[in-house]
Design an enzyme around this catalytic site. Structure first.
Site, short mmCIF file in Angstrom:
data_model
loop_
_atom_site.label_atom_id
_atom_site.label_comp_id
_atom_site.label_asym_id
_atom_site.label_seq_id
_atom_site.Cartn_x
_atom_site.Cartn_y
_atom_site.Cartn_z
N SER A 163 0.86 -1.18 0.00
CA SER A 163 0.00 0.00 0.00
C SER A 163 0.90 1.23 0.00
CB SER A 163 -0.94 -0.05 1.22
OG SER A 163 -1.73 1.12 1.27
N TYR A 200 -4.70 8.14 -6.83
CA TYR A 200 -3.70 7.15 -6.41
C TYR A 200 -3.72 6.95 -4.88
CZ TYR A 200 0.77 5.04 -5.19
OH TYR A 200 1.73 4.23 -4.63
N LYS A 204 -4.80 3.44 -2.61
CA LYS A 204 -3.99 2.85 -1.54
C LYS A 204 -4.76 2.83 -0.21
CE LYS A 204 -0.90 1.65 -4.12
NZ LYS A 204 -0.33 0.30 -4.16
#
Ligand SMILES: NC(=O)c1ccc[n+]([C@@H]2O[C@H](COP(=O)([O-])OP(=O)(O)OC[C@H]3O[C@@H](n4cnc5c(N)ncnc54)[C@H](OP(=O)(O)O)[C@@H]3O)[C@@H](O)[C@H]2O)c1
Length: 322
Positions: A163, A200, A204
Site C-alpha cells: 500500500s 492514487y 492505496k
C-alpha cells in the site's frame, strides 16, 4: 515532520535469515521495489521465486539481473505473465499458481501504478482496477493455495499488499455517495476529474480498508499491507514538472531500502494479520480509517468490493472466510 524524519533518519532492517525451502511470489517484480525484494529473497536462499510480470521480456531481464548479483542459480527464478489490467489474466495466473506450485509461503502483491490521466480499464478507472480490484481478486484466488500450504506444511504463509503512506492524502469526498455508489462515484470520470490528484492515494487507502476487513477472519494465513515510504522507482513515470524529481532527490529512499519493507511484511506472522505496516513496524493508518466513521465506511467499502469480485468470479469471496 514525521514523514521527513522517517525518510531521512529511520534505519530499515536489512533482510537476513534463510528462506531455504520457501516458495515466494512477487508481483510487479520486473523493476522497482518488487525486483529488489525478489533479489533479497534470492540472496537469502529461497527455493523458488516467481516473478509475476506483465511483460515476459522485462521479467527475463530482471531474472538475469538478479541471477548475476546473487548465487541463486538459473533454476530458482521463474517468470510468469500477469497483467493486472485484465481480470482474465489474473484468473489465468491464479489457476497456473494453483496447479503448478506445491506451496506458496510468501505472496507479495506489490504490482501497482500511479497515473496522471483517467483511463478506463475493465470496468473501473485504471488505478482502481489494477491497485484495488485486481489486487483483491488475485488475493482471493491465491488464498486457497496459501491455506493449503498452511495445512500441509504446518506453517503460516503471508500475503502482503504494498500500500502506501500516501493513503493519508486522500480526502475521499466520494465516501458521501449514496448507499452502494462509492465505487461508481470513484469511477465516474466527471466526479473523479475534480479530485484526480487524489485517485492514487485513494486506491492505496482502499487497500488498507480491505486488508482490515480480511483481517477480521482467522484464515491460517497472514494478510497485511505495508507502506514502503517514498522510494526511487519507476512509479511516477507519467509525472511531469520538476517538483516531483526535486522531492525525490532530497527525500526518496533507494529502491533497495524501500524493498526491505516489502520483504519484512512478507516475512511477518499472525501478529500483523489485517494490519498496516510502516517503517517495518505495525502502524496506525490515517484517521479516516481509525476515526469514528472508519468502521462504517470499511463495511460499506467491503460490501461494494466483494460484490464487484463476485461479479468477476462468482463464489470467490468465500476464500476470505476461514
Ligand atoms: N516508490 C514509491 O515511493 C512507493 C511508495 C508507496 C507505495 N508504492 C507502491 O509500491 C508498489 C511497487 O511500485 P514501485 O514504486 O516499485 O513502482 P514501479 O517501479 O513502477 O514498479 C511497479 C511494478 O508494478 C507493475 N505493474 C504496473 N501495472 C501493472 C499491471 N497492469 N499488471 C501487472 N503489473 C503491473 C509494473 O510493471 P511494468 O514495469 O510492466 O509497468 C512494475 O513491475 C506499488 O504498489 C506502489 O503503489 C511505491
Amino acid at each position: 515532520m514525521g514523514f521527513v524524519y522517517s525518510q531521512l533518519f529511520v534505519q530499515l532492517p536489512y533482510p537476513t535469515g534463510s528462506y531455504a525451502g520457501k516458495t515466494i511470489v512477487v508481483t510487479g517484480s520486473n523493476t522497482g521495489l518488487g525486483k529488489e525484494a525478489a533479489r533479497h529473497y534470492a540472496r537469502l536462499g529461497a527455493s523458488r521465486i516467481i516473478l509475476a510480470v506483465r511483460s515476459i521480456d522485462k521479467g527475463n531481464v530482471a531474472k538475469a539481473d538478479i541471477e548475476s548479483t546473487t548465487s541463486c542459480g538459473e533454476k530458482t527464478i521463474e517468470v510468469w505473465q500477469l497483467d493486472m489490467g485484465s481480470y482474465a489474466s489474473v484468473k489465468d495466473f491464479a489457476a497456473k499458481l494453483q496447479s503448478k506450485l506445491g506451496r506458496v509461503d510468501i505472496f507479495n502483491a506489490n504490482a501497482g501504478l500511479a497515473k496522471t490521466k483517467y483511463n478506463l480499464v475493465e470496468d473501473n478507472e485504471e488505478m482502481i482496477t489494477v491497485n484495488v480490484i485486481s489486487t483483491f481478486l488475485l488475493a482471493a484466488l491465491v488464498l486457497p493455495k496459501l491455506k493449503e500450504t498452511a495445512n500441509r506444511f504446518n506453517v503460516q504463509p503471508t500475503l502482503a499488499i504494498t500500500s502506501s503512506g500516501a493513503h493519508a492524502f486522500a480526502k475521499f469526498p466520494q465516501k458521501d455517495a449514496a448507499e452502494g455508489q462509492i465505487f461508481n462515484t470513484i469511477n465516474d470520470p466527471n466526479a473523479s476529474q475534480k479530485v484526480f490528484g487524489e485517485q492514487y492515494p485513494l486506491s492505496k487507502l482502499l487497500e488498507i480498508f480491505a486488508v482490515r476487513s480480511i483481517g477480521e477472519k482467522d484464515l491460517g494465513v497472514t494478510v497485511n499491507c505495508l507502506s514502503p515510504g517514498f522510494c526511487e522507482s519507476e512509479l511516477a513515470r507519467d509525472a511531469d514538472g520538476i517538483a516531483f524529481p526535486m522531492m525525490k532527490f532530497f527525500l526518496a529512499r533507494t529502491t533497495e531500502k524501500g524493498s526491505r519493507t516489502v520483504v519484512h511484511a512478507g516475512s511477518c506472522g499472525s501478529e500483523t494479520h489485517g494490519k498496516y505496516l510502516s517503517d517495518c513496524k505495525v502502524a496506525e493508518p490515517a484517521a479516516i480509517v481509525t476515526g469514528p466513521e472508519g468502521r462504517k465506511l470499511q463495511e460499506r467499502l467491503w460490501d461494494e468490493l466483494t460484490q464487484k469480485l463476485e461479479a468477476i468470479q462468482p463464489g470467490v469471496t468465500a476464500n476470505f472466510r476461514s
